[in-house]
Design a protein around this motif. Structure first.
Motif, PDB file in Angstrom:
ATOM      1  N   ASN A  84       1.265  -1.340  -0.222  1.00 21.39           N
ATOM      2  CA  ASN A  84       0.388   0.174  -0.105  1.00 21.39           C
ATOM      3  C   ASN A  84       0.844   1.505  -0.022  1.00 21.39           C
ATOM      4  O   ASN A  84       2.169   0.734  -0.399  1.00 21.39           O
ATOM      5  CB  ASN A  84      -1.391  -0.080   1.499  1.00 21.39           C
ATOM      6  N   GLY A  85       0.417   2.408   0.281  1.00 24.15           N
ATOM      7  CA  GLY A  85       0.781   3.809   0.359  1.00 24.15           C
ATOM      8  C   GLY A  85       1.243   3.803   0.859  1.00 24.15           C
ATOM      9  O   GLY A  85       2.196   5.488   1.403  1.00 24.15           O
ATOM     10  N   LEU A  86       1.485   2.817   2.275  1.00 19.57           N
ATOM     11  CA  LEU A  86       1.799   3.937   3.500  1.00 19.57           C
ATOM     12  C   LEU A  86       2.783   3.019   4.078  1.00 19.57           C
ATOM     13  O   LEU A  86       4.278   3.311   5.034  1.00 19.57           O
ATOM     14  CB  LEU A  86       0.667   3.124   4.664  1.00 19.57           C
ATOM     15  N   TYR A  87       3.283   1.416   4.209  1.00 15.31           N
ATOM     16  CA  TYR A  87       4.835   0.995   4.287  1.00 15.31           C
ATOM     17  C   TYR A  87       4.771  -0.462   3.168  1.00 15.31           C
ATOM     18  O   TYR A  87       4.581  -0.291   2.543  1.00 15.31           O
ATOM     19  CB  TYR A  87       4.181   0.112   6.318  1.00 15.31           C
ATOM     20  N   SER A  88       6.485  -0.557   3.631  1.00 16.03           N
ATOM     21  CA  SER A  88       6.982  -1.618   2.656  1.00 16.03           C
ATOM     22  C   SER A  88       6.117  -3.027   3.016  1.00 16.03           C
ATOM     23  O   SER A  88       4.937  -3.145   4.078  1.00 16.03           O
ATOM     24  CB  SER A  88       8.194  -1.548   2.720  1.00 16.03           C
ATOM     25  N   GLY A  89       6.777  -3.846   1.805  1.00 18.80           N
ATOM     26  CA  GLY A  89       5.744  -5.092   1.991  1.00 18.80           C
ATOM     27  C   GLY A  89       7.007  -5.588   3.879  1.00 18.80           C
ATOM     28  O   GLY A  89       6.457  -6.998   4.213  1.00 18.80           O
ATOM     29  N   GLY A  90       8.292  -5.671   4.014  1.00 18.33           N
ATOM     30  CA  GLY A  90       9.106  -6.238   5.134  1.00 18.33           C
ATOM     31  C   GLY A  90       7.889  -5.778   5.917  1.00 18.33           C
ATOM     32  O   GLY A  90       7.725  -7.010   7.140  1.00 18.33           O
ATOM     33  N   THR A  91       7.698  -4.860   5.605  1.00 18.86           N
ATOM     34  CA  THR A  91       6.906  -4.334   7.328  1.00 18.86           C
ATOM     35  C   THR A  91       5.800  -4.292   7.408  1.00 18.86           C
ATOM     36  O   THR A  91       4.866  -4.425   8.478  1.00 18.86           O
ATOM     37  CB  THR A  91       6.802  -2.783   7.386  1.00 18.86           C
ATOM     38  N   LEU A  92       5.177  -5.230   6.390  1.00 13.78           N
ATOM     39  CA  LEU A  92       3.421  -6.084   6.864  1.00 13.78           C
ATOM     40  C   LEU A  92       3.784  -6.618   6.701  1.00 13.78           C
ATOM     41  O   LEU A  92       3.194  -7.886   7.769  1.00 13.78           O
ATOM     42  CB  LEU A  92       2.604  -5.816   5.260  1.00 13.78           C
ATOM     43  N   LYS A  93       4.746  -7.936   6.134  1.00 12.66           N
ATOM     44  CA  LYS A  93       4.828  -9.360   7.137  1.00 12.66           C
ATOM     45  C   LYS A  93       5.631  -8.885   8.576  1.00 12.66           C
ATOM     46  O   LYS A  93       5.164 -10.223   9.351  1.00 12.66           O
ATOM     47  CB  LYS A  93       5.617  -9.769   6.449  1.00 12.66           C
ATOM     48  N   PHE A  94       6.132  -8.061   8.920  1.00 10.82           N
ATOM     49  CA  PHE A  94       6.105  -7.917  10.485  1.00 10.82           C
ATOM     50  C   PHE A  94       5.435  -8.082  10.896  1.00 10.82           C
ATOM     51  O   PHE A  94       5.508  -8.408  12.279  1.00 10.82           O
ATOM     52  CB  PHE A  94       7.594  -7.014  10.045  1.00 10.82           C
ATOM     53  N   ILE A  95       4.575  -6.865  10.293  1.00 13.38           N
ATOM     54  CA  ILE A  95       3.586  -6.792  11.971  1.00 13.38           C
ATOM     55  C   ILE A  95       2.697  -7.955  11.958  1.00 13.38           C
ATOM     56  O   ILE A  95       2.276  -8.251  12.809  1.00 13.38           O
ATOM     57  CB  ILE A  95       2.818  -5.460  10.940  1.00 13.38           C
ATOM     58  N   ILE A  96       2.147  -8.393  10.560  1.00 13.19           N
ATOM     59  CA  ILE A  96       1.145  -9.812  10.550  1.00 13.19           C
ATOM     60  C   ILE A  96       2.083 -11.029  11.582  1.00 13.19           C
ATOM     61  O   ILE A  96       1.434 -11.590  12.393  1.00 13.19           O
ATOM     62  CB  ILE A  96       1.357 -11.019   9.082  1.00 13.19           C
ATOM     63  N   THR A  97       3.498 -11.100  11.721  1.00 10.54           N
ATOM     64  CA  THR A  97       4.055 -12.638  11.948  1.00 10.54           C
ATOM     65  C   THR A  97       3.899 -11.465  13.839  1.00 10.54           C
ATOM     66  O   THR A  97       3.475 -12.560  14.632  1.00 10.54           O
ATOM     67  CB  THR A  97       5.652 -12.597  11.724  1.00 10.54           C
ATOM     68  N   ALA A  98       4.043 -10.273  14.000  1.00 11.82           N
ATOM     69  CA  ALA A  98       4.188 -10.430  15.121  1.00 11.82           C
ATOM     70  C   ALA A  98       3.107  -9.582  16.375  1.00 11.82           C
ATOM     71  O   ALA A  98       2.893 -10.419  17.102  1.00 11.82           O
ATOM     72  CB  ALA A  98       4.854  -8.431  15.265  1.00 11.82           C
ATOM     73  N   ASN A  99       1.603  -9.538  14.717  1.00 11.55           N
ATOM     74  CA  ASN A  99       0.510  -9.425  16.023  1.00 11.55           C
ATOM     75  C   ASN A  99      -0.068 -10.999  16.185  1.00 11.55           C
ATOM     76  O   ASN A  99      -0.632 -11.605  17.406  1.00 11.55           O
ATOM     77  CB  ASN A  99      -0.541  -8.655  14.984  1.00 11.55           C
ATOM     78  N   ALA A 100       0.232 -11.834  15.148  1.00 10.81           N
ATOM     79  CA  ALA A 100       0.063 -13.346  15.450  1.00 10.81           C
ATOM     80  C   ALA A 100       0.499 -14.246  16.542  1.00 10.81           C
ATOM     81  O   ALA A 100      -0.401 -14.890  17.619  1.00 10.81           O
ATOM     82  CB  ALA A 100      -0.239 -14.082  13.784  1.00 10.81           C
ATOM     83  N   LEU A 101       2.134 -13.759  17.277  1.00 10.36           N
ATOM     84  CA  LEU A 101       2.931 -14.164  18.075  1.00 10.36           C
ATOM     85  C   LEU A 101       1.598 -13.984  19.306  1.00 10.36           C
ATOM     86  O   LEU A 101       2.067 -14.280  20.555  1.00 10.36           O
ATOM     87  CB  LEU A 101       4.158 -14.029  17.568  1.00 10.36           C
ATOM     88  N   LEU A 102       2.054 -12.349  19.006  1.00  9.23           N
ATOM     89  CA  LEU A 102       1.090 -11.833  20.272  1.00  9.23           C
ATOM     90  C   LEU A 102      -0.067 -11.663  20.985  1.00  9.23           C
ATOM     91  O   LEU A 102      -0.448 -12.075  22.293  1.00  9.23           O
ATOM     92  CB  LEU A 102       1.418 -10.100  20.953  1.00  9.23           C
ATOM     93  N   ASN A 103      -0.812 -11.761  19.970  1.00  4.69           N
ATOM     94  CA  ASN A 103      -2.427 -11.482  19.674  1.00  4.69           C
ATOM     95  C   ASN A 103      -3.837 -12.729  19.318  1.00  4.69           C
ATOM     96  O   ASN A 103      -4.399 -13.181  20.103  1.00  4.69           O
ATOM     97  CB  ASN A 103      -2.993 -11.009  19.091  1.00  4.69           C
ATOM     98  N   GLY A 104      -2.077 -13.990  18.893  1.00  9.89           N
ATOM     99  CA  GLY A 104      -2.972 -14.607  18.883  1.00  9.89           C
ATOM    100  C   GLY A 104      -3.386 -15.347  17.281  1.00  9.89           C
ATOM    101  O   GLY A 104      -3.545 -16.010  16.142  1.00  9.89           O
ATOM    102  N   GLU A 105      -3.781 -14.321  16.690  1.00 12.97           N
ATOM    103  CA  GLU A 105      -4.614 -14.094  15.402  1.00 12.97           C
ATOM    104  C   GLU A 105      -3.449 -12.731  15.144  1.00 12.97           C
ATOM    105  O   GLU A 105      -3.926 -11.001  15.574  1.00 12.97           O
ATOM    106  CB  GLU A 105      -6.195 -13.837  15.217  1.00 12.97           C
ATOM    107  N   SER A 106      -3.612 -12.366  13.738  1.00 11.76           N
ATOM    108  CA  SER A 106      -4.100 -11.068  12.618  1.00 11.76           C
ATOM    109  C   SER A 106      -4.554 -10.708  11.696  1.00 11.76           C
ATOM    110  O   SER A 106      -4.917 -11.796  11.565  1.00 11.76           O
ATOM    111  CB  SER A 106      -2.199 -10.922  12.078  1.00 11.76           C
ATOM    112  N   PHE A 107      -4.944  -9.911  11.380  1.00 10.26           N
ATOM    113  CA  PHE A 107      -6.167  -9.278  10.191  1.00 10.26           C
ATOM    114  C   PHE A 107      -5.122  -8.263   9.154  1.00 10.26           C
ATOM    115  O   PHE A 107      -4.136  -7.408   9.045  1.00 10.26           O
ATOM    116  CB  PHE A 107      -6.879  -8.412  10.921  1.00 10.26           C
ATOM    117  N   CYS A 108      -5.818  -8.997   7.959  1.00  9.90           N
ATOM    118  CA  CYS A 108      -5.425  -8.181   6.876  1.00  9.90           C
ATOM    119  C   CYS A 108      -6.285  -7.942   5.487  1.00  9.90           C
ATOM    120  O   CYS A 108      -6.781  -9.013   5.032  1.00  9.90           O
ATOM    121  CB  CYS A 108      -3.988  -8.405   5.981  1.00  9.90           C
TER     122      CYS A 108
END
Length: 408
Positions: A84-108
């Motif tokens: 998207n126009g806000l962050y890179s692909g690496g940041t998206l993969k980082f956010i997805i993984t970190a949220n799922a590790l901490l919260n149990g799930e992540s959404f996109c």
């Protein structure tokens, strides 16, 4: 994309959102239970493990593979370069993984153009998403998304990526932190004990006795507070203590073995690492007797691969259905030791026809040819299949026999 952000508007943040904004990792939100991910990553072990796994996932490119051949695609460009126009692909993969590790799930959220082509991917905070079963569609799952203005948008399963590293019903993810509440609490209390011990210049406390007179509770509290104010703290360490004859101070001694035990204990660290399946050598708890290549391969197969599979399975389920193509992470960096060994392995694979010329050039850091010859697998004429070898030997034997009969 005003649906997601409105930069010209100000609003009041909830307590949960405020906690998210001051957290150490981007994009985290509370789970709505007795703990929040923002609080959990204040623990150095949790932060280290989540940062390690999320960074490793973010560092790997995702390929679109068809017939075992990786081909460039607009979807892989979204995942690896610019979702998207806000962050890179690496940041998206980082956010997805970190949220799922901490919260149990992540959404996109999946954004498509009028023709149905995926043009953007946006991470959604867990607090924005409510999962429901729609009775009007045979109880299929739907996702109600709060756009932070009070507006609710209903998304179908085809319009949202839902990543779950651990689930017991296939619908909601379960946070690993649920199993660590007691361990995190114990580690926090131990560190607080040590911090207070050194904050008070290693003086664990004492008894201040008044030889004459009887003090009320208010008087005792006041004397204690004044004593603590005058004598506690590193700045007042090793200074002369002056009291009159009406007082007697008796320090309370503590067994230093207890301090050594607390300071040297790695039990909580090991437990947290065990929950996330992190090898001990990755946490610095022991020196691995394996080579770098073996250690990397062990980490990839026993730990990282399970997380990568969850991500690619969701991508394949929602984005590549009936296309004949699948998403795969390029895990080559974890199979490489040093440049010399890596180059040698690539050349050997190419010589034996295991990889194409373009695959070899890409692995060596060169630009692929991109033509028909680049996609071909070359192999030495000295190699052949067993059945062809038998046919060759039989033909050779018959040839020799025919020549002999002709001479007779």
């Amino acid at each position: 994309m005003g649906t997601f952000f409105n930069r010209t508007e100000t609003r009041e943040y909830t307590e949960e959102e405020a906690e998210v904004l001051i957290s150490m990792l981007p994009g985290f939100s509370g789970t709505g239970t007795s703990f929040t991910s923002a609080k959990a990553i204040e623990n150095s072990d949790v932060f280290t493990i989540v940062n390690l796994l999320a960074s490793d996932v973010a560092s790997l490119d995702i390929d679109m593979v068809k017939n075992d051949v990786a081909t460039p695609d607009s979807l892989t460009n979204l995942l690896n370069v610019a979702p998207n126009g806000l962050y890179s692909g690496g940041t998206l993969k980082f956010i997805i993984t970190a949220n799922a590790l901490l919260n149990g799930e992540s959404f996109c959220e999946i954004i498509r153009n009028p023709k149905g082509k995926v043009i953007a991917l946006y991470h959604l905070s867990n607090s924005q998403v409510a999962i429901k079963q729609d009775a009007t569609t045979n109880f299929r799952l739907v996702y109600d998304v709060n756009d932070l203005k009070g507006n609710i948008r209903r998304l179908q399963t085809t319009d949202i990526l839902h990543f779950k590293f651990f689930t017991i019903d296939g619908i909601r993810g379960v946070s690993p932190l649920n199993s660590l509440k007691d361990d995190l609490s114990m580690q926090k209390d131990s560190k607080r004990f040590l911090a207070n011990f050194f904050k008070n210049d290693t003086q664990t406390g004492g008894i201040l006795k008044m030889k004459a007179g009887k003090l009320s509770k208010e008087a005792r509290d006041k004397i204690r507070d004044e004593w603590q104010k005058s004598n506690a703290g590193v700045d007042k360490a090793h200074k002369v203590l002056v009291i009159d004859e009406t007082f007697e101070y008796e320090p309370i001694e503590i067994d230093t073995e207890i301090l050594k035990l607390i300071n040297a204990s790695t039990f909580s660290t090991e437990t947290i690492g065990k929950v996330y399946r992190i090898p001990r050598h990755k946490l610095g708890l022991e020196t691995s007797n394996m080579s770098l290549a073996q250690a990397n391969l062990d980490y990839l197969t026993s730990t990282l691969n399970s997380y990568l599979k969850v991500i690619t399975n969701e991508l394949n389920f929602k984005l590549t259905a009936n296309t004949g193509s699948v998403f795969k992470f390029d895990t080559a960096p974890f199979k490489t030791t040093d440049v010399e060994t890596h180059n040698k392995i690539v050349i050997e694979k190419f010589d034996k026809g295991l990889i194409s010329l373009d695959e070899a050039r890409k692995s060596l850091g060169d630009k692929p040819r991109g033509d028909e010859n680049g996609r071909k697998h070359f192999i030495s004429l000295n190699y052949t299949t067993l059945d062809q070898l038998e046919e060759y030997q039989m033909a050779k034997a018959k040839s020799k026999g025919g020549g002999s009969d002709g001479q007779d």
